[in-house]
Design an enzyme around this catalytic site. Sequence first.
Site, mmCIF file in Angstrom:
data_model
loop_
_atom_site.group_PDB
_atom_site.id
_atom_site.type_symbol
_atom_site.label_atom_id
_atom_site.label_comp_id
_atom_site.label_asym_id
_atom_site.label_seq_id
_atom_site.Cartn_x
_atom_site.Cartn_y
_atom_site.Cartn_z
ATOM 1 C CB SER A 510 -0.988 -0.066 1.171
ATOM 2 O OG SER A 510 -2.199 0.681 0.926
ATOM 3 C CG HIS A 651 -5.568 -2.593 0.311
ATOM 4 N ND1 HIS A 651 -4.811 -2.350 -0.867
ATOM 5 C CD2 HIS A 651 -4.958 -1.832 1.535
ATOM 6 C CE1 HIS A 651 -3.961 -1.248 -0.222
ATOM 7 N NE2 HIS A 651 -3.797 -1.284 0.969
HETATM 8 C C1 GTR Z 1 -5.482 4.485 1.258
HETATM 9 C C2 GTR Z 1 -4.814 5.365 0.425
HETATM 10 C C3 GTR Z 1 -4.031 4.454 -0.716
HETATM 11 C C4 GTR Z 1 -3.178 3.540 0.039
HETATM 12 C C5 GTR Z 1 -3.702 2.886 1.359
HETATM 13 C C6 GTR Z 1 -2.665 2.665 2.226
HETATM 14 O O1 GTR Z 1 -6.243 5.068 2.140
HETATM 15 O O2 GTR Z 1 -5.804 5.922 -0.596
HETATM 16 O O3 GTR Z 1 -3.150 5.232 -1.563
HETATM 17 O O4 GTR Z 1 -1.951 3.665 0.041
HETATM 18 O O5 GTR Z 1 -4.308 3.998 2.057
HETATM 19 O O6 GTR Z 1 -1.420 2.597 2.463
HETATM 20 O O7 GTR Z 1 -3.351 1.562 3.126
#
Ligand code: GTR
Length: 671
Positions: A510, A651
């Site tokens: 992420s 995710h």
């Molecule tokens: C989200 C963000 C993403 C991603 C994520 C993370 O909210 O929009 O770009 O990087 O966080 O790091 O968990």
Amino acid sequence: MSLITIIGRGHSATRAMSNTLAASGVYMGEPLNKSWDLIPPNDMYDACRIFSKYVDWTPGKSPAPDSFDGHSFNWSWQRAYDCELPEAFTKRIKSFLHTVLESNAEHKGWKIPETTLCFPWIYRMFPDAKYIFWIRNPRDCVIGGHVTDDLCNFGIPYDNIFSDRAKRAVSWLYQYKLVQNAPRPKNWIEVRMEDFVLKQEETLARLEDFLGFKLARIPVKPEAVGRWIEDEKDSTTDPNYFPIFEEAMREYGYEVPTTFKSTIHQTSYPVNYDVAKIPNYILPDLLTMNDGSTVSTSSQWPARRAELLDILSTQEYGKMPEGKADVTAELIEAGSAFNDKAIREQVKLTLSFNPGDGIKKHSFNLLIYRPAAAMGKVPTFLGLNFHGNHTVANDESIIINEYLKALRFNKFETKENKGRGTYEHSWCPELLIDNGFALVTANYEEISPDYHNCFHKGVHTLFQNEDWTQNGPDEWGAIGAWAWGCSKIMDYLLTTDWAAPDKVSIMGHSRLGKTALWASANDTRFAITISIQSGCSGASLAKHYYGENINVITHYFRHWFCKNYNQYADAEQDMPFDQHFLLALIAPRPLYISSATKDHWADQPGEFLALRAADKAYNLLGKPGLATDTMPTDENTVGESNGYHIKEGPHSVTEIDWKNYIAFAKRPFTP
Ligand code: GTR
């Protein structure tokens, strides 16, 4: 002779008071704008930023009765009360006020709403002045925009918040709390804008009594009161009431509603999830130099590479610091783990740098697991963790970091050990050990905290003396800081007797996947790079307009980037670069990108296409790269010298992912 100023949040109609004073013969400085603000405001803005350096903010949970729950409103101004007034501050205020201070008028004053942001120090400079505290129903305050909406512009730390109105609500609350908390000036009057408009005579009589002279009657507009009522009926607007107003509204005598539009998570920023709406785009060519000439041989690559690095440094992530920081390591703890298959080490790394006025230091902690039975130096995975070293494995010996505990105490709840091992399934340390790899990790927020205006803590402090805000348009942001921290860990690994120097893979998930890519783009000592669901501003193409976009990311997470990046919000198709530039900077070293089927926010096809687009650089340097146009539909790795997979699920990082990374990392490392 009297000196008068008006304290009150921007968009509170303080202009009515300023206008009244000016019409009553009070000299309000010059020049004035149409709101009767003394301008130019720059010295005042800078003074506010200096004051903000003395504001402490503790992230974590504040009890909030609504969707602000989990955000922190724990500001403290104690340091600002206790310190000497900095000369840099008084100098700027005197410069801002010079026409007022030099005037011989019997009654003089000024108005600019930002005065509120440094009010405790203004009072210290002018203890005899008369302070008119101007209040307006906060529901009306948040309907319209003002430069103080985003406290970040004035160096005041607060949590990332999605909508504009919620930002305004936080700004309103901050200014309310600041005023409530500060010592009360001896000459102080509180006036509600609504009373000034609806009960002008009565209110002016109070003010005349306070000021000691007659005031003019300016025309007032009753329709300026209660604008929120129509706004509340409009189903297209965001909320104008936030329960964090409740206490203050009761105190000031405004009616607290029992029903209101809710949710601050509504965002007005558009996000596209319709494949048909992705515009046709043309990617800037990797192999065309800025002067238009073509790069056709590998010997021409270093010059093009330098251009790519320069574009991303100045336009997206900010420039890395030029000075070289020293790294020293202290072994804090060592033992065995995973049934003696691994050696655990906990090492405190201290980075030191002298920006010119003495050595500055910053420390953070590494957690290391390395195979106990290894003959010789071992390949290593380096990755930053989100939640603390103690969450990486269910291992009682991992030290819980006190700083982190204070910084993010909501992650730790009440029990000391809560969280221990909760992310072991995402790190799979035993699987790594069984495959002959070491794991090295550190918590990213120990390197640099992750919130707006976080630059007064963490590694930024090594390089920025006085100024901890991002002033220059290409100054590095948080991703740069985390990436730079990874390079410092690499410096350390090269000094150990167990890490194979040419076999360190950097990986991250992420935002930390974005970080891994940027770290490897800058530091070619990383042999393999693995980016997991890094999405927007990571592996996925901005021009492939799907999922998170630059407008959204620069609103939520502006501090991750340099300021120049903001200009590409909603201008993706005009950008002279895209994320394939980032991936190309890693060439010819092996690069692995992975996505997850349910993670549309990260734009999975955009990630695949960026990796494919980077093939041009890999091919130039004699590597096949990804070498396929067919995006896979399961977790099996595709690619030649680079790799890609998309696993089933949301995710996250799981064992399925790690098995692929391990297999990929073994490829170049096995003779
Ligand atoms: C989200 C963000 C993403 C991603 C994520 C993370 O909210 O929009 O770009 O990087 O966080 O790091 O968990």
